[in-house]
Write a protein that holds these residues in place. Structure first.
Motif: not given
Length: 496
Positions: A16-18, A33-35, A46-50, A191-196
């Motif tokens: 799920s999106d985080k 928007a999501a990353i 894998l997923a999407r973060i805010g 956290p870093a946008e690559d590894t949250s």
């Protein structure tokens, strides 16, 4: 390949999106928007973060401020804070395999290394839980006329902005959260946008363990937007950052504007000196593992090898052979020793440095090429015939790339080691301990390994000289970053 099966709770989490954690609630970002969260082993999402906007950061800081000014955390008995940190550590241990799997999926590191990272993060929480009820001031005898009772208080500095990198996401989050919370501060973690992913799961675990709302807030997003808004926010009292020197300089400017307390653990280009009398059976594999561990994405990695000309061929060939023997595979393969670099951007950066080294006249002894056709894998790389004015020697590559030079005397080795803008770590290999300790004093770096390429412990300060940062994390030094000292003068009897 011995691929591990993902735990059901891991699959559920990435399915799920985080959301972001603000004021004890998981909330959507204010902008649509999501990353994407990319698996570096195969490039799949894998997923999407805010992608937090400035308004999200503002809400998070205000929630942390309310929790500090009005909530129970700052005034809680120190022993109660200690017990809660231990409960958090217990909960992390109960979900250790999930945290390790998330770290491997997100960062790419071998699962064996991710499991060690999780244990290290748990250790940080337990270590600083032990400090929570040992924070105290002191009494003073003073020269002022009259009689006085004078003492100092150690108080939490306030709301802390904690910005962590992508190479050790969970460890770095725990390294900052442990002392921050033990001191009684509240926090906004970015956290870093690559590894949250592991940070977000940690937030869930901490809430489940009973952390009061608003004490920890987590905003995800890009450094140039969410991170910039966070360090410039007037509600932040303290900034703790681990990452690149360039970003650290920008944060230092932002901190100066508001006179915020700041600590910066920045880049490194650490020298590794191998003397002619060194135990090569120990020095060669340790030096190789030191630079190739975590695919070279370690700030303290011994990335500049200075080896005495009498043993240079043996050492360089030995390290190259060690690199060639390492198993390059996705992190979820139990046999993996070298995982992918964290992102396409990092892959392009590292391979670009290798090509630049060749263009400047260096020689690729081994590696330097992409491994496979999927993911961001690069072979362990050894570069010879370098000089200290080459870009690959002066700048931090942050990949599995070792640059090598020879020297003829101890004095020359020290001069080469110190001829660099960084000063985070360094190593010396010799059987002569008088030489070892003498060289340790002369190398301008914050951490020195004698007959070891890696050294870290929660009780031992971590930080660097020169452009490798400001302040020291870990130990009592790390706790002091989150404390302010107040002096109290009580007049018992006037002088007249």
């Amino acid at each position: 390949m011995a691929l591990i099966d993902l735990a059901p709770e891991t699959r559920s989490f990435i399915g799920s999106d985080k959301k972001m954690l603000i004021g004890g609630e998981w909330t959507e970002p204010s902008k649509d928007a999501a990353i994407p969260v990319i698996n570096p082993a195969d490039g799949e999402t894998l997923a999407r973060i805010g992608d937090a906007a400035g308004s999200d950061v503002d809400r998070a800081v205000k929630a942390a401020r309310r929790a500090f000014d009005e909530g129970p955390w700052r005034t809680m008995k120190p022993g109660e804070r200690a017990l809660l940190l231990h409960r958090i550590a217990d909960a992390m241990a109960a979900h250790a395999e999930q945290l390790a799997q998330l770290e491997t999926l997100d960062n790419g590191k071998p699962i064996a290394f991710a499991r060690m990272d999780v244990q290290a993060a748990i250790g940080a929480m337990r270590y600083y839980a032990g400090w929570a009820d040992k924070i105290h001031g002191s009494t003073h005898s003073i020269a002022m006329p009259g009689e006085h009772h004078v003492y100092t208080l150690k108080e939490p500095v306030g709301v802390a902005a904690l910005i962590v990198p992508w190479n050790y996401p969970l460890v770095m989050a725990a390294m900052k959260l442990g002392p921050c919370l033990a001191a009684g501060c509240t926090a906004v973690l970015k956290p870093a946008e690559d590894t949250s992913l592991s940070a977000l799961r940690l937030g869930e675990i901490m809430l489940e363990a009973g952390l009061p709302e608003g004490v920890l807030n987590i905003v995800t997003g890009h450094g140039h937007t969410a991170g910039d808004a966070l360090v410039h926010h007037p509600g932040i009292d303290k900034i703790a950052f681990t990452g690149s020197t360039a970003t650290g300089k920008a944060i230092a400017h932002a901190a100066a504007e508001g006179l915020k307390k700041v600590s910066l653990e920045l880049g490194g280009k650490s020298p590794n000196i191998i003397m002619p009398d060194a135990d090569l059976d120990a020095a060669i594999p340790a030096s190789a593992f030191g630079i190739f561990y975590n695919s070279g994405q370690t700030c303290t990695a011994p990335s500049r090898l200075y080896v005495h000309e009498d043993v240079a061929d043996t050492v360089i060939e030995g390290i190259a052979a060690f690199g060639k023997s390492m198993t390059i595979a996705p992190g979820l393969d139990e046999d993996s020793q070298i995982g992918p670099l964290v992102s396409q951007k990092q892959f392009d950066r590292v391979t670009g440095y290798v090509r630049q080294g060749e263009a400047e006249g260096a020689e690729i002894v081994s590696g330097g090429r992409r491994h496979g056709n999927t993911g961001y894998f690069i072979e362990p790389t050894v570069i010879a015939k370098t000089t200290n004015d080459m870009t690959v020697v002066r700048e931090e590559i942050f990949g599995p790339v070792l640059v090598t030079q020879t020297f003829a005397s101890e004095e020359e080795a020290i001069a080469l080691a110190n001829d660099n803008p960084y000063g985070l770590a360094g190593c010396v290999w010799t059987r002569d301990m008088a030489t070892a300790h003498t060289m340790a004093k002369k190398i301008r770096a914050g951490i020195i390994g004698l007959n070891t390429a890696m050294g870290a412990d929660w009780d031992v300060p971590l930080g660097g000289y020169k452009q490798s940062g400001i302040g020291r994390e870990n130990g009592r030094d790390g706790l002091e970053l989150y404390l302010a000292t107040k002096s109290v003068f009580a007049q018992l009897k006037p002088a007249w």
